[in-house]
Design a protein around this motif. Structure first.
Motif, PDB file in Angstrom:
ATOM      1  N   ALA A 129     -10.322   1.493   4.341  1.00 29.35           N
ATOM      2  CA  ALA A 129      -9.670   2.206   3.237  1.00 29.35           C
ATOM      3  C   ALA A 129      -8.922   3.451   3.703  1.00 29.35           C
ATOM      4  CB  ALA A 129     -10.686   2.554   2.151  1.00 29.35           C
ATOM      5  N   PRO A 130      -9.529   4.333   4.526  1.00 30.69           N
ATOM      6  CA  PRO A 130      -8.782   5.520   4.968  1.00 30.69           C
ATOM      7  C   PRO A 130      -7.495   5.167   5.715  1.00 30.69           C
ATOM      8  CG  PRO A 130     -11.119   5.798   5.424  1.00 30.69           C
ATOM      9  CD  PRO A 130     -10.940   4.376   4.991  1.00 30.69           C
ATOM     10  N   LEU A 131      -7.550   4.134   6.565  1.00 35.95           N
ATOM     11  CA  LEU A 131      -6.359   3.750   7.316  1.00 35.95           C
ATOM     12  C   LEU A 131      -5.316   3.096   6.414  1.00 35.95           C
ATOM     13  CD1 LEU A 131      -8.042   2.374  10.566  1.00 35.95           C
ATOM     14  CD2 LEU A 131      -6.775   4.518  10.312  1.00 35.95           C
ATOM     15  N   VAL A 132      -5.769   2.293   5.446  1.00 35.63           N
ATOM     16  CA  VAL A 132      -4.848   1.684   4.478  1.00 35.63           C
ATOM     17  C   VAL A 132      -4.099   2.774   3.718  1.00 35.63           C
ATOM     18  CG1 VAL A 132      -4.752   0.418   2.292  1.00 35.63           C
ATOM     19  CG2 VAL A 132      -6.040  -0.511   4.218  1.00 35.63           C
ATOM     20  N   LEU A 133      -4.811   3.797   3.265  1.00 38.17           N
ATOM     21  CA  LEU A 133      -4.190   4.876   2.503  1.00 38.17           C
ATOM     22  C   LEU A 133      -3.160   5.623   3.342  1.00 38.17           C
ATOM     23  CD1 LEU A 133      -7.371   6.253   0.687  1.00 38.17           C
ATOM     24  CD2 LEU A 133      -5.474   5.009  -0.359  1.00 38.17           C
ATOM     25  N   GLN A 134      -3.481   5.859   4.611  1.00 39.39           N
ATOM     26  CA  GLN A 134      -2.532   6.548   5.478  1.00 39.39           C
ATOM     27  C   GLN A 134      -1.292   5.699   5.729  1.00 39.39           C
ATOM     28  OE1 GLN A 134      -4.271   8.656   8.986  1.00 39.39           O
ATOM     29  NE2 GLN A 134      -6.242   8.055   8.100  1.00 39.39           N
ATOM     30  N   ALA A 135      -1.499   4.395   5.950  1.00 33.88           N
ATOM     31  CA  ALA A 135      -0.358   3.509   6.209  1.00 33.88           C
ATOM     32  C   ALA A 135       0.546   3.400   4.981  1.00 33.88           C
ATOM     33  CB  ALA A 135      -0.855   2.129   6.624  1.00 33.88           C
ATOM     34  N   LEU A 136      -0.041   3.303   3.797  1.00 37.33           N
ATOM     35  CA  LEU A 136       0.757   3.226   2.573  1.00 37.33           C
ATOM     36  C   LEU A 136       1.524   4.532   2.344  1.00 37.33           C
ATOM     37  CD1 LEU A 136      -1.715   1.382   0.176  1.00 37.33           C
ATOM     38  CD2 LEU A 136       0.447   0.490   1.075  1.00 37.33           C
ATOM     39  N   ALA A 137       0.917   5.664   2.708  1.00 44.29           N
ATOM     40  CA  ALA A 137       1.605   6.946   2.572  1.00 44.29           C
ATOM     41  C   ALA A 137       2.848   6.995   3.452  1.00 44.29           C
ATOM     42  CB  ALA A 137       0.662   8.093   2.930  1.00 44.29           C
ATOM     43  N   GLY A 138       2.822   6.261   4.561  1.00 51.67           N
ATOM     44  CA  GLY A 138       3.976   6.180   5.453  1.00 51.67           C
ATOM     45  C   GLY A 138       4.944   5.082   5.068  1.00 51.67           C
ATOM     46  N   VAL A 144      -4.673  -5.816   6.634  1.00 47.05           N
ATOM     47  CA  VAL A 144      -5.994  -5.254   6.878  1.00 47.05           C
ATOM     48  C   VAL A 144      -7.020  -6.373   6.811  1.00 47.05           C
ATOM     49  CG1 VAL A 144      -6.245  -4.623   4.430  1.00 47.05           C
ATOM     50  CG2 VAL A 144      -7.707  -3.529   6.150  1.00 47.05           C
ATOM     51  N   GLU A 145      -7.881  -6.416   7.797  1.00 47.62           N
ATOM     52  CA  GLU A 145      -8.941  -7.422   7.773  1.00 47.62           C
ATOM     53  C   GLU A 145      -9.849  -7.178   6.570  1.00 47.62           C
ATOM     54  OE1 GLU A 145     -10.174 -10.070   8.524  1.00 47.62           O
ATOM     55  OE2 GLU A 145      -8.949 -10.751  10.184  1.00 47.62           O
ATOM     56  N   LYS A 146     -10.488  -8.264   6.110  1.00 54.90           N
ATOM     57  CA  LYS A 146     -11.434  -8.102   5.001  1.00 54.90           C
ATOM     58  C   LYS A 146     -12.678  -7.371   5.501  1.00 54.90           C
ATOM     59  CE  LYS A 146     -14.120 -11.176   6.967  1.00 54.90           C
ATOM     60  NZ  LYS A 146     -15.405 -10.762   7.548  1.00 54.90           N
ATOM     61  N   PRO A 147     -13.329  -6.611   4.612  1.00 52.41           N
ATOM     62  CA  PRO A 147     -12.965  -6.332   3.232  1.00 52.41           C
ATOM     63  C   PRO A 147     -11.903  -5.243   3.164  1.00 52.41           C
ATOM     64  CG  PRO A 147     -14.951  -5.143   3.776  1.00 52.41           C
ATOM     65  CD  PRO A 147     -14.615  -5.966   4.999  1.00 52.41           C
ATOM     66  N   LEU A 148     -11.187  -5.212   2.054  1.00 45.95           N
ATOM     67  CA  LEU A 148     -10.171  -4.180   1.866  1.00 45.95           C
ATOM     68  C   LEU A 148     -10.796  -2.797   1.861  1.00 45.95           C
ATOM     69  CD1 LEU A 148      -7.333  -3.191   1.054  1.00 45.95           C
ATOM     70  CD2 LEU A 148      -7.899  -3.793  -1.319  1.00 45.95           C
ATOM     71  N   CYS A 149     -11.954  -2.665   1.255  1.00 44.88           N
ATOM     72  CA  CYS A 149     -12.624  -1.373   1.136  1.00 44.88           C
ATOM     73  C   CYS A 149     -14.104  -1.620   0.841  1.00 44.88           C
ATOM     74  CB  CYS A 149     -11.985  -0.530   0.041  1.00 44.88           C
ATOM     75  SG  CYS A 149     -11.917  -1.358  -1.566  1.00 44.88           S
ATOM     76  N   GLU A 154     -12.901   3.666  -3.622  1.00 43.80           N
ATOM     77  CA  GLU A 154     -11.847   3.450  -2.620  1.00 43.80           C
ATOM     78  C   GLU A 154     -10.786   2.493  -3.150  1.00 43.80           C
ATOM     79  OE1 GLU A 154     -14.140   4.119   1.664  1.00 43.80           O
ATOM     80  OE2 GLU A 154     -13.961   2.091   0.845  1.00 43.80           O
ATOM     81  N   LEU A 155     -11.214   1.465  -3.872  1.00 39.88           N
ATOM     82  CA  LEU A 155     -10.257   0.517  -4.441  1.00 39.88           C
ATOM     83  C   LEU A 155      -9.329   1.219  -5.430  1.00 39.88           C
ATOM     84  CD1 LEU A 155      -9.341  -2.447  -4.531  1.00 39.88           C
ATOM     85  CD2 LEU A 155     -10.942  -2.799  -6.423  1.00 39.88           C
ATOM     86  N   GLY A 156      -9.882   2.131  -6.223  1.00 37.97           N
ATOM     87  CA  GLY A 156      -9.059   2.895  -7.148  1.00 37.97           C
ATOM     88  C   GLY A 156      -8.023   3.740  -6.425  1.00 37.97           C
ATOM     89  N   GLU A 157      -8.414   4.354  -5.309  1.00 39.02           N
ATOM     90  CA  GLU A 157      -7.476   5.140  -4.504  1.00 39.02           C
ATOM     91  C   GLU A 157      -6.363   4.253  -3.952  1.00 39.02           C
ATOM     92  OE1 GLU A 157      -8.973   8.317  -1.833  1.00 39.02           O
ATOM     93  OE2 GLU A 157     -10.952   7.491  -2.313  1.00 39.02           O
ATOM     94  N   MET A 354     -11.822  -8.484  -4.583  1.00 34.57           N
ATOM     95  CA  MET A 354     -12.705  -7.350  -4.291  1.00 34.57           C
ATOM     96  C   MET A 354     -13.505  -6.943  -5.527  1.00 34.57           C
ATOM     97  SD  MET A 354     -12.546  -6.857  -1.126  1.00 34.57           S
ATOM     98  CE  MET A 354     -13.756  -5.538  -1.276  1.00 34.57           C
ATOM     99  N   LEU A 355     -12.884  -6.980  -6.709  1.00 34.50           N
ATOM    100  CA  LEU A 355     -13.613  -6.662  -7.933  1.00 34.50           C
ATOM    101  C   LEU A 355     -14.754  -7.658  -8.161  1.00 34.50           C
ATOM    102  CD1 LEU A 355     -10.687  -5.702 -10.344  1.00 34.50           C
ATOM    103  CD2 LEU A 355     -12.483  -4.176  -9.482  1.00 34.50           C
ATOM    104  N   LEU A 356     -14.496  -8.930  -7.879  1.00 36.28           N
ATOM    105  CA  LEU A 356     -15.546  -9.940  -7.995  1.00 36.28           C
ATOM    106  C   LEU A 356     -16.672  -9.666  -6.997  1.00 36.28           C
ATOM    107  CD1 LEU A 356     -16.831 -12.565  -8.945  1.00 36.28           C
ATOM    108  CD2 LEU A 356     -15.229 -13.814  -7.468  1.00 36.28           C
ATOM    109  N   THR A 357     -16.326  -9.247  -5.785  1.00 37.96           N
ATOM    110  CA  THR A 357     -17.334  -8.937  -4.766  1.00 37.96           C
ATOM    111  C   THR A 357     -18.201  -7.759  -5.200  1.00 37.96           C
ATOM    112  OG1 THR A 357     -15.830  -9.739  -3.029  1.00 37.96           O
ATOM    113  CG2 THR A 357     -17.690  -8.397  -2.329  1.00 37.96           C
ATOM    114  N   PHE A 358     -17.577  -6.701  -5.714  1.00 36.94           N
ATOM    115  CA  PHE A 358     -18.354  -5.556  -6.200  1.00 36.94           C
ATOM    116  C   PHE A 358     -19.268  -5.963  -7.355  1.00 36.94           C
ATOM    117  CE2 PHE A 358     -14.620  -2.909  -4.578  1.00 36.94           C
ATOM    118  CZ  PHE A 358     -15.275  -2.566  -3.406  1.00 36.94           C
TER     119      PHE A 358
END
Length: 374
Positions: A129-138, A144-149, A154-157, A354-358
């Motif tokens: 999640a932290p790396l995904v957020l940084q990459a999207l900011a750029g 990203v390999e599973k799981p997304l977060c 983190e999913l909300g972010e 991911m929502l189903l997994t949670f």
């Protein structure tokens, strides 16, 4: 030390044609000089590499991307996996020349993407999640390999980052890209009415020394592995998951601190149903992943995505395959990056999985049925 590292490389002088010790000494002296320059306050490694490096990675600012243990020459690995973030190494001599290495994923990912450069994230799960957020900011397109977060927070972010970014996200749910899966999806789409699927996964016992046993890093096997098969139900039925009930079975040797063997029953909006048995118990001679699918007038089954058998019209038809979908997913993503096709796995689909997994984890914790929600 991490299993993966993102490395920036600066090649100062090629030794391929060196024919005397003097050449090597001069190359080393030049490498030492430029490594010192790279450590100067305010100096940007990528800019220096583009201007002074003689290696093929110079055009990318020395960026070699992510790699894991065993994939680079030993001289690099002996240094790269022990560098602190932002640190520049002493010159490293290999058969390709003297080089300096640095690692600073934060600076790389949050900077504007040169030429639409994409990012592949394959770290331990707590870093996703932290790396995904940084990459999207750029503004980067990323895989990203599973799981997304690891959490709903983190999913909300990530939801908000996706909405604000010019980049995109693809999660490594490769099973849906396997040739056997594509054939099954066609069968489901051409058959009216709800379907029922049973997925049995013989995952085997988890080695206590494996990093998956570190819940803070992996999130456990439901988030880290069972998400694959929950996503597969979503892919197969093409319908939103509505409710899930789940329980865990503890091994005879004693209770683990997090679920290791899980059964889940998932209800979908179109009336379809998916049953997952994910077990750490059993015998390794049994196929690791086996699916049986029932629909109007057919029964289909797969074993490890290598064998597909369809029973229909009192006839049996068999197919053989070699892939679990890794290569097919990467090929589809590469085609998207080249502008040759649309996104092969839209974010909304990965988000639903991911929502189903949670919800499955919450059903285990609550001992009842949980609404998946949006």
């Amino acid at each position: 030390a991490s299993d993966f590292v993102h490395l920036h490389l600066h090649t100062e002088f090629s030794l391929l044609d060196a024919c005397c010790r003097l050449d090597k000494l001069m190359a080393k002296a030049k490498a030492l000089e430029l490594a010192k320059l790279a450590r100067a306050p305010g100096q940007d490694f990528a800019t220096l590499a583009k201007a002074r490096s003689q290696g093929p990675s110079a055009v990318d600012g020395g960026d070699l991307g992510w790699f894991r243990h065993g994939t680079m020459v030993a001289e690099f690995e002996n240094v790269a996996f022990w560098l602190k973030q932002g640190e520049v190494s002493e010159p490293i001599r290999t058969k390709f020349g003297f080089r300096a290495a640095a690692t600073d994923a934060g600076e790389l990912l949050s900077s504007p993407a040169p030429g639409g450069a994409a990012v592949l994230i394959a770290t331990r799960h707590h870093l996703h999640a932290p790396l995904v957020l940084q990459a999207l900011a750029g503004g980067r397109h990323l895989f990203v390999e599973k799981p997304l977060c690891l959490t709903r927070e983190e999913l909300g972010e990530i939801d908000r980052a996706v909405a604000a970014s010019t980049g995109s996200v693809q999660v490594g749910f490769n099973r849906r890209f396997a040739p056997a899966s594509e054939e099954l999806r066609k069968l489901v789409a051409s058959t009216p009415g709800p379907k029922t699927a049973s997925f049995r996964v013989m995952a085997g016992k988890l080695d206590p020394s494996h990093w998956y046993a570190n819940y803070a890093e992996s999130g456990g096997r439901v988030l880290g592995e069972a998400c694959h098969f929950l996503d597969y139900f979503c892919f197969l039925f093409g319908s939103p998951p509505v409710r899930v009930s789940a329980q865990t079975a503890w091994p005879a040797g004693g209770r683990l601190p997090f679920p290791d063997t899980v059964t889940a029953q998932v209800e979908f909006a179109d009336g379809s149903s998916g049953q997952l048995i994910y077990s750490a118990e059993g015998d390794t001679s049994w196929p690791k992943e086996e699916l049986t699918l029932f629909g109007a007038g057919f029964v289909a089954s797969t074993q490890n995505y290598q064998k597909l058998v369809i029973h229909r019209g009192r006839k049996e038809k068999s197919f053989s395959y070699l892939s679990k979908g890794h290569a097919e997913q990467m090929a589809a993503w590469a085609a998207f990056l080249r502008g040759e096709r649309g996104h092969p796995l839209p974010y909304a689909e990965s988000r639903a999985s991911m929502l189903l997994t949670f919800a499955t984890l919450e059903a285990i914790q609550q001992g009842g049925t949980v609404t998946v929600g949006g």
